[in-house]
Design an enzyme around this catalytic site. Sequence first.
Site, PDB file in Angstrom:
ATOM      1  N   HIS A  65      39.653  23.368  -6.267  1.00  0.00           N
ATOM      2  CA  HIS A  65      39.252  24.679  -6.020  1.00  0.00           C
ATOM      3  C   HIS A  65      39.399  25.669  -7.188  1.00  0.00           C
ATOM      4  O   HIS A  65      39.855  26.887  -7.049  1.00  0.00           O
ATOM      5  CB  HIS A  65      40.225  25.225  -5.024  1.00  0.00           C
ATOM      6  CG  HIS A  65      39.875  24.746  -3.594  1.00  0.00           C
ATOM      7  ND1 HIS A  65      38.651  24.894  -2.901  1.00  0.00           N
ATOM      8  CD2 HIS A  65      40.568  23.877  -2.779  1.00  0.00           C
ATOM      9  CE1 HIS A  65      38.594  24.139  -1.754  1.00  0.00           C
ATOM     10  NE2 HIS A  65      39.876  23.567  -1.758  1.00  0.00           N
ATOM     11  N   ARG A 112      44.994  17.676  -9.443  1.00  0.00           N
ATOM     12  CA  ARG A 112      44.362  17.256  -8.112  1.00  0.00           C
ATOM     13  C   ARG A 112      43.049  17.086  -8.500  1.00  0.00           C
ATOM     14  O   ARG A 112      42.220  18.113  -9.132  1.00  0.00           O
ATOM     15  CB  ARG A 112      44.442  18.674  -7.304  1.00  0.00           C
ATOM     16  CG  ARG A 112      43.728  18.419  -5.912  1.00  0.00           C
ATOM     17  CD  ARG A 112      44.377  19.274  -4.713  1.00  0.00           C
ATOM     18  NE  ARG A 112      43.605  20.675  -4.962  1.00  0.00           N
ATOM     19  CZ  ARG A 112      43.703  21.565  -3.949  1.00  0.00           C
ATOM     20  NH1 ARG A 112      44.272  21.121  -2.731  1.00  0.00           N
ATOM     21  NH2 ARG A 112      43.311  22.762  -4.002  1.00  0.00           N
ATOM     22  N   ASP A 138      41.665   9.551 -17.495  1.00  0.00           N
ATOM     23  CA  ASP A 138      41.727   9.275 -19.017  1.00  0.00           C
ATOM     24  C   ASP A 138      42.374  10.334 -19.556  1.00  0.00           C
ATOM     25  O   ASP A 138      42.969  10.134 -20.788  1.00  0.00           O
ATOM     26  CB  ASP A 138      40.581   9.021 -19.448  1.00  0.00           C
ATOM     27  CG  ASP A 138      39.542   7.538 -19.089  1.00  0.00           C
ATOM     28  OD1 ASP A 138      40.593   6.830 -18.556  1.00  0.00           O
ATOM     29  OD2 ASP A 138      38.603   7.680 -19.053  1.00  0.00           O
ATOM     30  N   GLU A 183      45.076  16.647   5.636  1.00  0.00           N
ATOM     31  CA  GLU A 183      44.497  18.011   5.615  1.00  0.00           C
ATOM     32  C   GLU A 183      43.630  18.287   7.119  1.00  0.00           C
ATOM     33  O   GLU A 183      42.987  19.356   7.448  1.00  0.00           O
ATOM     34  CB  GLU A 183      43.576  18.499   4.667  1.00  0.00           C
ATOM     35  CG  GLU A 183      44.233  18.567   3.230  1.00  0.00           C
ATOM     36  CD  GLU A 183      43.457  18.789   2.100  1.00  0.00           C
ATOM     37  OE1 GLU A 183      43.378  20.257   1.879  1.00  0.00           O
ATOM     38  OE2 GLU A 183      42.800  17.829   1.403  1.00  0.00           O
ATOM     39  N   ASP A 189      44.081  23.974   5.107  1.00  0.00           N
ATOM     40  CA  ASP A 189      43.167  23.085   5.512  1.00  0.00           C
ATOM     41  C   ASP A 189      43.600  22.716   6.929  1.00  0.00           C
ATOM     42  O   ASP A 189      43.018  22.621   8.158  1.00  0.00           O
ATOM     43  CB  ASP A 189      42.578  22.077   4.667  1.00  0.00           C
ATOM     44  CG  ASP A 189      41.828  22.442   3.772  1.00  0.00           C
ATOM     45  OD1 ASP A 189      40.399  22.943   4.023  1.00  0.00           O
ATOM     46  OD2 ASP A 189      41.864  22.768   2.316  1.00  0.00           O
TER      47      ASP A 189
END
Length: 245
Positions: A37, A62, A76, A140, A166
């Site tokens: 987000h 996240r 990575d 969630e 959520d």
Amino acid sequence: MDDLYDAVGTWCSLGDPAVAEIAAGGDVDFAVVDTEHAPLGLETVADCLRAVAARDCRSVVRVPWNDPVRIKRLLDLGPDGLLVPMVDDAAAAREAVAATRYPPEGVRGVAAARAADYGRDFESYVADGHRDLSVVVQIEREAAVENAADIAAVDGVDALFVGPADLSTSLGCFPDFGAPEFVAAVEAVLSAGETAGVPVGTLGTTPEGIRSLGSLGIDFLVAGADFTHLVEGQRRAVGTAEDVL
């Protein structure tokens, strides 16, 4: 990552690595860099991870979605942990874990990137080092609560993370984190985590929210986010100024 039981973290959504550096220096155990987000590109995430590491703090990224390509590119960059949103069942949890593992255990593509010290630790990282990553999956939705025990039992899932916004929305009680249905859902997730021996965490963005959620028996907490600290700090300062003028 180190044991998450009783750990306290912070949340970084703003794009300046200096903000991540300040946040990681605030006596926390880990810092979450959010790409679900927040408008952070890969280069910014890499700089934020460097800033967090400079504070001798552990880093968690996240990911935007439980997608192996997006997960691969972020791994990575070398975070210590991965936070995967919207994991509703054991199959999705297994997919998340597989995206972090090299064949034959998983599907992650092999590259000599920052995570492998740009090739200096390439062989050891591919052989064993990549398994040190902590995989945290987010609970969630109502379906995830119903499947929490199966999710927690998946090999390679290191922790569960309740997404309060959520989950409460899914249950029809946003943003009432004291609603009986929300509390019951969190208690079900905590029970699943205890049975599987994995910690359960969540995020509180205000002192009141942190106290309320923490009182439910949560094992680890993210204590606020960079933007909420900015908003609340400004509100207090402006309020104080208005009081004295």
